[in-house]
Scaffold this motif. Structure first.
Motif, PDB file in Angstrom:
ATOM      1  N   TRP A  81       1.233  -0.974   0.237  1.00  0.00           N
ATOM      2  CA  TRP A  81       0.035   0.453  -0.414  1.00  0.00           C
ATOM      3  C   TRP A  81       0.622   1.311  -0.092  1.00  0.00           C
ATOM      4  O   TRP A  81       1.701   1.203   0.382  1.00  0.00           O
ATOM      5  CB  TRP A  81      -0.816   0.289   1.530  1.00  0.00           C
ATOM      6  N   PRO A  82       0.231   2.252  -0.790  1.00  0.00           N
ATOM      7  CA  PRO A  82       1.211   3.029  -0.474  1.00  0.00           C
ATOM      8  C   PRO A  82       1.111   4.345   0.684  1.00  0.00           C
ATOM      9  O   PRO A  82       0.150   2.936   2.027  1.00  0.00           O
ATOM     10  CB  PRO A  82       0.503   4.564  -1.395  1.00  0.00           C
ATOM     11  N   THR A  83       2.517   4.893   1.353  1.00  0.00           N
ATOM     12  CA  THR A  83       2.813   5.488   2.674  1.00  0.00           C
ATOM     13  C   THR A  83       2.269   6.900   2.699  1.00  0.00           C
ATOM     14  O   THR A  83       2.160   7.328   2.171  1.00  0.00           O
ATOM     15  CB  THR A  83       3.594   4.978   3.311  1.00  0.00           C
ATOM     16  N   LYS A  84       1.863   7.063   3.893  1.00  0.00           N
ATOM     17  CA  LYS A  84       1.527   8.654   4.347  1.00  0.00           C
ATOM     18  C   LYS A  84       1.978   9.251   5.630  1.00  0.00           C
ATOM     19  O   LYS A  84       1.803   8.569   5.918  1.00  0.00           O
ATOM     20  CB  LYS A  84       0.043   8.958   4.139  1.00  0.00           C
ATOM     21  N   ARG A  85       2.925  10.043   5.525  1.00  0.00           N
ATOM     22  CA  ARG A  85       3.269  10.578   6.612  1.00  0.00           C
ATOM     23  C   ARG A  85       1.735  10.808   7.828  1.00  0.00           C
ATOM     24  O   ARG A  85       0.929  10.776   7.220  1.00  0.00           O
ATOM     25  CB  ARG A  85       4.323  12.376   6.709  1.00  0.00           C
ATOM     26  N   LEU A  86       2.129  10.637   9.014  1.00  0.00           N
ATOM     27  CA  LEU A  86       0.910  11.271   9.683  1.00  0.00           C
ATOM     28  C   LEU A  86       0.637  12.470   9.920  1.00  0.00           C
ATOM     29  O   LEU A  86      -0.399  13.015   9.684  1.00  0.00           O
ATOM     30  CB  LEU A  86       1.444  10.534  11.818  1.00  0.00           C
ATOM     31  N   SER A  87       1.517  13.175   9.623  1.00  0.00           N
ATOM     32  CA  SER A  87       1.298  14.827   9.394  1.00  0.00           C
ATOM     33  C   SER A  87       0.681  14.793   8.095  1.00  0.00           C
ATOM     34  O   SER A  87      -0.473  15.732   8.255  1.00  0.00           O
ATOM     35  CB  SER A  87       3.175  15.906   9.357  1.00  0.00           C
ATOM     36  N   GLU A  88       0.810  14.220   6.466  1.00  0.00           N
ATOM     37  CA  GLU A  88      -0.267  14.713   5.971  1.00  0.00           C
ATOM     38  C   GLU A  88      -1.828  14.266   6.388  1.00  0.00           C
ATOM     39  O   GLU A  88      -2.820  14.778   5.605  1.00  0.00           O
ATOM     40  CB  GLU A  88       0.216  13.914   4.870  1.00  0.00           C
ATOM     41  N   LEU A  89      -1.947  13.317   7.249  1.00  0.00           N
ATOM     42  CA  LEU A  89      -3.614  12.759   7.735  1.00  0.00           C
ATOM     43  C   LEU A  89      -3.852  13.182   9.037  1.00  0.00           C
ATOM     44  O   LEU A  89      -5.355  13.468   8.982  1.00  0.00           O
ATOM     45  CB  LEU A  89      -3.554  11.162   8.307  1.00  0.00           C
ATOM     46  N   ALA A  90      -3.477  14.169   9.370  1.00  0.00           N
ATOM     47  CA  ALA A  90      -3.820  14.200  11.393  1.00  0.00           C
ATOM     48  C   ALA A  90      -3.422  15.613  11.659  1.00  0.00           C
ATOM     49  O   ALA A  90      -1.612  16.165  10.848  1.00  0.00           O
ATOM     50  CB  ALA A  90      -4.475  13.067  12.215  1.00  0.00           C
ATOM     51  N   ASN A 116       8.433   8.342  29.526  1.00  0.00           N
ATOM     52  CA  ASN A 116       7.688   7.889  28.601  1.00  0.00           C
ATOM     53  C   ASN A 116       6.966   8.627  28.017  1.00  0.00           C
ATOM     54  O   ASN A 116       6.366   9.736  28.493  1.00  0.00           O
ATOM     55  CB  ASN A 116       7.412   6.428  28.858  1.00  0.00           C
ATOM     56  N   GLN A 117       7.442   9.610  26.308  1.00  0.00           N
ATOM     57  CA  GLN A 117       7.091  10.270  25.399  1.00  0.00           C
ATOM     58  C   GLN A 117       6.698  10.145  24.634  1.00  0.00           C
ATOM     59  O   GLN A 117       7.293   9.058  23.486  1.00  0.00           O
ATOM     60  CB  GLN A 117       7.558  11.049  26.133  1.00  0.00           C
ATOM     61  N   ILE A 118       5.621  10.025  23.703  1.00  0.00           N
ATOM     62  CA  ILE A 118       5.628  10.033  21.718  1.00  0.00           C
ATOM     63  C   ILE A 118       5.355  12.150  21.558  1.00  0.00           C
ATOM     64  O   ILE A 118       4.499  12.585  22.283  1.00  0.00           O
ATOM     65  CB  ILE A 118       4.397   9.710  21.703  1.00  0.00           C
ATOM     66  N   THR A 119       6.191  12.548  21.594  1.00  0.00           N
ATOM     67  CA  THR A 119       6.820  13.921  20.846  1.00  0.00           C
ATOM     68  C   THR A 119       5.719  14.064  19.129  1.00  0.00           C
ATOM     69  O   THR A 119       5.477  13.219  18.622  1.00  0.00           O
ATOM     70  CB  THR A 119       7.934  14.511  20.956  1.00  0.00           C
ATOM     71  N   GLN A 120       5.455  15.633  19.219  1.00  0.00           N
ATOM     72  CA  GLN A 120       5.153  15.697  17.955  1.00  0.00           C
ATOM     73  C   GLN A 120       6.042  15.799  17.183  1.00  0.00           C
ATOM     74  O   GLN A 120       5.736  15.578  16.121  1.00  0.00           O
ATOM     75  CB  GLN A 120       4.826  17.415  17.670  1.00  0.00           C
ATOM     76  N   LYS A 121       7.398  15.947  16.995  1.00  0.00           N
ATOM     77  CA  LYS A 121       8.386  15.502  16.021  1.00  0.00           C
ATOM     78  C   LYS A 121       8.407  13.556  16.024  1.00  0.00           C
ATOM     79  O   LYS A 121       8.135  14.087  14.566  1.00  0.00           O
ATOM     80  CB  LYS A 121       9.578  15.673  16.454  1.00  0.00           C
ATOM     81  N   MET A 122       8.054  13.255  16.824  1.00  0.00           N
ATOM     82  CA  MET A 122       8.601  11.399  16.684  1.00  0.00           C
ATOM     83  C   MET A 122       6.815  11.573  15.663  1.00  0.00           C
ATOM     84  O   MET A 122       7.172  10.929  14.966  1.00  0.00           O
ATOM     85  CB  MET A 122       8.098  10.692  17.765  1.00  0.00           C
ATOM     86  N   LEU A 123       5.871  12.045  15.814  1.00  0.00           N
ATOM     87  CA  LEU A 123       4.796  11.725  15.245  1.00  0.00           C
ATOM     88  C   LEU A 123       4.788  11.767  13.716  1.00  0.00           C
ATOM     89  O   LEU A 123       4.377  11.539  12.917  1.00  0.00           O
ATOM     90  CB  LEU A 123       3.339  12.393  15.623  1.00  0.00           C
ATOM     91  N   ASP A 124       4.892  13.587  13.374  1.00  0.00           N
ATOM     92  CA  ASP A 124       5.484  13.477  12.028  1.00  0.00           C
ATOM     93  C   ASP A 124       6.169  12.300  11.509  1.00  0.00           C
ATOM     94  O   ASP A 124       5.811  12.624  10.174  1.00  0.00           O
ATOM     95  CB  ASP A 124       6.007  14.785  11.684  1.00  0.00           C
ATOM     96  N   LYS A 125       6.834  12.066  12.306  1.00  0.00           N
ATOM     97  CA  LYS A 125       7.501  11.074  11.216  1.00  0.00           C
ATOM     98  C   LYS A 125       7.004   9.900  10.675  1.00  0.00           C
ATOM     99  O   LYS A 125       7.853   8.808  10.044  1.00  0.00           O
ATOM    100  CB  LYS A 125       9.106  10.754  11.579  1.00  0.00           C
ATOM    101  N   VAL A 126       6.196   9.202  11.440  1.00  0.00           N
ATOM    102  CA  VAL A 126       5.058   7.771  10.904  1.00  0.00           C
ATOM    103  C   VAL A 126       4.704   8.339   9.674  1.00  0.00           C
ATOM    104  O   VAL A 126       3.886   8.754   9.870  1.00  0.00           O
ATOM    105  CB  VAL A 126       4.060   8.084  12.494  1.00  0.00           C
ATOM    106  N   GLU A 127       5.033   7.075   9.392  1.00  0.00           N
ATOM    107  CA  GLU A 127       4.354   6.280   8.076  1.00  0.00           C
ATOM    108  C   GLU A 127       3.639   5.077   8.093  1.00  0.00           C
ATOM    109  O   GLU A 127       3.790   4.345   8.855  1.00  0.00           O
ATOM    110  CB  GLU A 127       5.683   6.335   6.947  1.00  0.00           C
ATOM    111  N   VAL A 128       2.166   6.148   7.650  1.00  0.00           N
ATOM    112  CA  VAL A 128       1.141   4.859   7.634  1.00  0.00           C
ATOM    113  C   VAL A 128       0.818   4.253   6.007  1.00  0.00           C
ATOM    114  O   VAL A 128       0.739   5.413   5.817  1.00  0.00           O
ATOM    115  CB  VAL A 128      -0.279   5.766   8.472  1.00  0.00           C
TER     116      VAL A 128
END
Length: 390
Positions: free
Chosen positions: A207-216, A334-346
């Motif tokens: 499947w194609p992937t999209k960065r989380l920052s593109e979707l949300a 323990n944390q999930i930062t916004q920068k970490m979310l930006d890097k997630v490819e879905v």
């Protein structure tokens, strides 16, 4: 749990049809490690605390060479029940039945107690459900020893805990019902997700992937002072308000503080625990339901807003997402930062696939509402019992 209560009543009550027994008579608690005919290079399953969920399942395991893990870890076998003994994992309900272990052997966190069913006396499914009951955990919490974040439930406490023991035939009947419910509520859905999307970790369907920052869009929540907490202010959603993937209002905090419009939650927003001292809580998600009053969310939480919220809600519960944000783990916070979310490819399947998965999840929610009604009845029983003890 509703089926458990229907079949056995409250197993912790002093007045019931089943004979009261010590839990140590119903199962073997922390059985000794036997002599094992394994070479150091043979593989066994390794299950750390994060691999056990708060809703009674193993969510991950890895193979390790026996020689590397045979010392310094807890030993268990297939059909043993794992019970988290340390706070806050114990209170949060961490526990599971060990199954599918490589060579039938597992090792894991030293913060597990192991409850081994006794043939002809107890079933692992009866033991698991018993030890996951809120009243069982509440009583255990009152009897923990230690200080602060190092409080633990002792093996002696479990050994002497009195419980009504049903006949093994009844337990096996309960086990059959449990297994069937599992297929309907959990297994089939997960298998359909994997069948339709593939394992997100390797995206076998391409499947194609999209960065989380593109979707949300996502934002961190409200910071408030202790003196702003009040009885009639705005509800602030926190990590404790996420229970089994849903929003729970059993423990709420209200504040009287200035709140930006962007910090009020909306229906179908995804609430994520993004910062916590416990790694097991970081990444937990729930979707905001139709609400009847304004609500905000705390500074250790993140709201994720997207037209693809239902699909993302499912993806956030995958092991792929967990692995992608695991770099935020530390010994103190323990944390999930916004920068970490930006890097997630879905992985982003076709629209019809996404819509079908959303429909399946919605149907599963309807089934869970029936269970929630039964849990209200269960909590009423437990409250009555606790009042008697007090």
């Amino acid at each position: 749990m509703s089926q458990f209560i229907e079949m056995f009543g409250n197993p912790l009550s002093s007045k019931q049809k089943n004979e009261l027994k010590r839990l140590g008579q119903c199962c073997i608690i922390n059985p000794r490690r036997p002599n094992i005919a394994l070479c150091d290079t043979d593989k066994v399953s390794f299950i750390p605390m994060p691999a056990v969920s708060e809703d009674g399942y193993l969510v991950d395991m890895a193979d390790e060479e026996y020689g590397k893990v045979k010392k310094g870890f807890t030993y268990f076998e297939n059909n043993d029940v794992l019970f988290a003994k340390i706070t806050p994992c114990m209170e949060n309900g961490k526990g599971a039945i060990a199954y599918g272990l490589t060579n039938g052997i597992g090792v894991g966190s030293t913060e597990f107690h192991v409850l081994r069913p006794i043939n002809g006396i107890s079933s692992p499914y009866w033991l698991l459900t018993l030890t996951r009951m809120p009243i069982f955990r509440e009583r255990a919490a009152k009897n923990m020893s230690g200080t602060g974040g190092q409080k633990r439930v002792s093996a002696s406490y479990l050994n002497h805990f009195m419980v009504g023991l049903p006949a093994i035939e009844e337990q096996r009947r309960f086990e059959a019902i449990y297994r069937q419910a599992d297929k309907s509520k959990f297994g089939d859905f997960k298998s359909q997700f994997i069948e339709m999307v593939g394992d997100p970790r390797n995206n076998p369907k391409g499947w194609p992937t999209k960065r989380l920052s593109e979707l949300a869009e996502y934002s961190i929540g409200l910071t408030y002072k202790p003196e702003q907490i009040c009885d009639d202010g705005t509800i602030v959603l926190r990590s404790g308000n996420i229970q089994d993937g849903k929003i729970s209002f059993s423990d709420i905090v209200r504040v009287n503080a200035p709140i930006k419009e962007s910090l009020f939650v909306k229906e179908d927003d995804i609430l994520m625990c993004s910062r916590n001292g416990s790694a097991s809580l970081v990444g937990k998600v729930a979707m905001i339901p139709d609400i009847n009053e304004p609500m905000t969310f705390g500074a250790f939480m993140t709201i994720i807003r997207s037209a693809e919220a239902k699909y993302l809600y499912l993806y956030f519960q995958s092991q792929d997402f967990r692995e992608r944000v695991s770099e935020g783990k530390s010994s103190t916070m323990n944390q999930i930062t916004q920068k970490m979310l930006d890097k997630v490819e879905v992985p982003f399947p076709d629209k019809d696939v996404r819509e079908a998965l959303s429909a399946i999840a919605s149907q599963a929610d309807k089934s869970k509402s029936v269970i929630q009604k039964a849990l209200v009845y269960l909590n009423d029983i437990q409250s009555d019992e606790l009042r008697k003890i007090a």
